[in-house]
Design an enzyme around this catalytic site. Structure first.
Site, PDB file in Angstrom:
ATOM      1  CB  THR A 185     -12.056   5.679   5.988  1.00 58.44           C
ATOM      2  OG1 THR A 185     -12.909   6.031   4.895  1.00 58.44           O
ATOM      3  CG2 THR A 185     -12.746   4.700   6.877  1.00 58.44           C
ATOM      4  CD  GLU A 330     -13.145   1.262   7.219  1.00 59.86           C
ATOM      5  OE1 GLU A 330     -12.007   1.369   7.728  1.00 59.86           O
ATOM      6  OE2 GLU A 330     -13.423   1.620   6.070  1.00 59.86           O
ATOM      7  CE  LYS A 438      -2.524 -12.617 -11.624  1.00 65.77           C
ATOM      8  NZ  LYS A 438      -3.885 -13.071 -11.750  1.00 65.77           N
ATOM      9  CD1 TRP A 443      -1.137 -13.592  -7.077  1.00 62.30           C
ATOM     10  CD2 TRP A 443      -1.484 -11.429  -7.519  1.00 62.30           C
ATOM     11  NE1 TRP A 443      -2.416 -13.464  -7.575  1.00 62.30           N
ATOM     12  CE2 TRP A 443      -2.660 -12.143  -7.854  1.00 62.30           C
ATOM     13  CE3 TRP A 443      -1.464 -10.054  -7.717  1.00 62.30           C
ATOM     14  CZ2 TRP A 443      -3.796 -11.531  -8.369  1.00 62.30           C
ATOM     15  CZ3 TRP A 443      -2.593  -9.432  -8.225  1.00 62.30           C
ATOM     16  CH2 TRP A 443      -3.743 -10.163  -8.552  1.00 62.30           C
TER      17      TRP A 443
END
Ligand code: AMP
Length: 536
Positions: A185, A330, A438, A443
């Site tokens: 990755t 993944e 935040k 959010w």
């Protein structure tokens, strides 16, 4: 009671055997690293991948040995996929865009015994060869004529390596759970980690990818993977094309808009797949040069969130069906695809393209769920957002060389993405967990703000990061690349954003830059931006 059916293992060799047996004359076209466009067939790819397996066996490569590749999308790289995995070794694709120190780390960690590389990457390999502890063989993917002078020990050209091998190799009957391919990755935090695919996961994924509501591959499909073979196995396309008997067109090193457009036209490609940033360049080129390639009827964009304006341009202006995909190394990588339901198709482009910013629905083989902060499973109402988790036969259960499990106690893989799921099972990624902003306890989705900013006609690319703020905790900062030399004003951008965002969601600052730092797999590197701008 046990069923009474054959227990034929799902092996990667069976894919190329099938393609050769049933679709032997189907074409494989490549724009070679040497320059010309060459044509071959699935039958030829089978024979040559067997020759490669014979040559590697002759060089002492055995079962489970890692053989690395450092290459563009080409026929030889395709043969490497089949030859290496088919013989029971592990095909380890390396991303040449990584920093050399990361390449060294990855190759030593994987204990790669051989490296197959394009001529382009010979200087890169030469620069690090002294530090590669396990590599014994360097095979340069070219012919004798184009073999460069090199200091790489035991270097040989691919054609010289395989030429005396008969190509009559019998693939071993492996356990379908054996390792077949390895892909690290991008490793935004800590060291890169290796996803180790099995034969079984790869074959099941290939069948999943070929399905009508996913990539819709068939004998009639002519597919050009712009997504590199070193990025999650080109999203499984080299395997899925063999399942479906599709024609494959490999673009080699020429990934500029002009080169791609020329190849899309000359090979009559009807489906291509890649990251959004490439398509932003392509549509600009098409506008300037009088239109899109004539046969291109569908594109799949994934790897990062495409702006709505790009989706609307593809569907509305160029009449090309757009599909949006989400996934991770993944998850092999396919995790979700946005294919429209019949009811959506009659919507006007504006409304439809807004819906298509959703990443889509899980194909058979993948289950998805979202979890709240207290670990509770959230409802699929399109509103509740939480961490997206995945499970299924092509999702990792661990990493190469590590005993730690990334899975939850219930066996789900936490993706690190934050998402909503609506009542029709369409997932929408709102952020990476670490990219959410935040502000004053609320959010803000950086992806939402980026998408809206990129809908402004004078903005080509945009990234939003949270910067520390004494009063609010964090506030959004918009970093944008203007579409032309005339920069829009900050006020004009904010006015545009205010059309769809609440006042408190608007960025406090807008900075214009010439380019954004792009990672090795076509994603904006927000860690880099945070380093540069987190001070505000
Ligand atoms: P990689 O393993 O390098 O392919 O990166 C996987 C990550 O890319 C995912 O976890 C997402 O954060 C991001 N990603 C992939 N596809 C999309 C998409 N369609 N929209 C938004 N983010 C995406």
């Amino acid at each position: 009671m046990r069923g009474r059916m054959m227990d034929t293992p799902l092996l990667i060799s069976s894919l190329v055997e099938h393609a050769s047996r049933v679709h032997g004359d189907q074409q494989i076209a490549t724009r070679t690293v040497e320059g010309p466009i060459v044509h071959s067939t699935w039958a030829e790819v089978l024979r040559r991948s067997k020759q490669l397996a014979e040559a590697l066996t002759g060089a002492g490569i055995g079962t489970s040995d890692r053989v690395a590749t450092l290459g563009w999308n080409t026929q030889r790289h395709l043969e490497a996929y089949y030859g290496i995995s088919g013989m029971g070794a592990v095909c380890h694709t390396l991303n040449p865009r990584l920093h050399p120190t990361q390449l060294v780390y990855i190759m030593n960690h994987a204990e790669d015994r051989a490296l197959l590389l394009d001529t382009t990457f010979v200087p890169l390999a030469e620069a690090v060869a002294d530090e590669l502890r396990h590599v014994e063989h360097y095979v340069v993917m070219t012919d004798r004529e184009h073999m460069p002078e090199t200091s790489l020990p035991n270097a040989v050209s691919y054609e010289a390596f395989i030429e005396t091998c008969p190509g009559t190799y019998s693939w071993p009957s492996l356990d379908e759970r054996d390792a077949a391919a390895l892909c690290y990755t991008s490793g935004t935090t800590g060291h890169p980690k290796g996803a180790l695919y099995t034969h079984r996961s790869t074959v099941l994924h290939a069948m999943g990818v070929a399905m009508p509501d996913v990539f819709n591959l068939s004998r009639d499909t002519c597919v050009l993977p712009i997504v590199p073979q070193f990025h999650a196995c080109a999203w499984g396309l080299p395997y899925a094309a063999a399942v479906a008997g599709s024609k494959l067109v490999m673009p080699g090193p020429r990934l500029d808009a002009e080169g791609l457009t020329e190849l899309l036209e000359s090979e009559q490609v009807n489906f291509c797949a890649g990251v959004p940033s490439v398509f932003l360049g392509l549509i600009q080129h098409w506008r300037a040069s009088g239109g899109a390639p004539s046969a291109l009827s569908m594109v799949l964009l994934g790897g990062a969130a495409p702006p709505q304006s790009l989706i609307a341009a593809l569907e509305g202006e160029f009449d090309i069906e757009f599909r949006h995909g989400w996934g991770m190394t993944e998850t092999s990588p396919l995790g979700a695809v946005n294919t429209l339901l019949p009811a959506h198709r009659s919507w006007p482009v504006e409304e439809r393209s807004a819906f298509q910013t959703k990443q889509g629905r899980a194909p058979y083989g993948i289950e998805l769920r979202i979890l709240g902060q207290a670990g509770e499973v959230l409802p699929h109402n399109g509103q509740a957002f939480g961490e997206l988790q995945a499970r299924g036969p092509w999702v990792v259960d661990g990493y190469f060389g590590s005993d730690e499990t990334p899975l939850t106690d219930e066996g789900w893989f936490p993706t690190g993405d934050v998402a909503t799921i609506d009542s029709e099972a369409y997932v929408q990624i709102t952020d990476r967990t670490k990219d959410l902003i935040k502000s004053g306890g609320e959010w803000i989705s950086s992806i939402d703000v980026e998408n809206m900013a990129m809908d402004h006609p004078d903005i080509a690319m945009a990234a939003v990061i949270g910067v520390p703020d004494e009063k609010w905790g964090e506030r959004p900062l918009l970093i944008a690349v203007p579409a032309s030399e005339t920069k829009p004003t900050k006020e004009a951008v904010l006015e545009h954003l205010a059309g769809s965002l609440a006042q408190w969601q608007l960025p406090d600052k807008v900075i214009f830059v010439d380019s954004l730092p792009m990672g090795a797999t076509g994603k904006v590197q927000k860690t880099q931006l945070r380093k540069e701008y987190a001070g505000g």
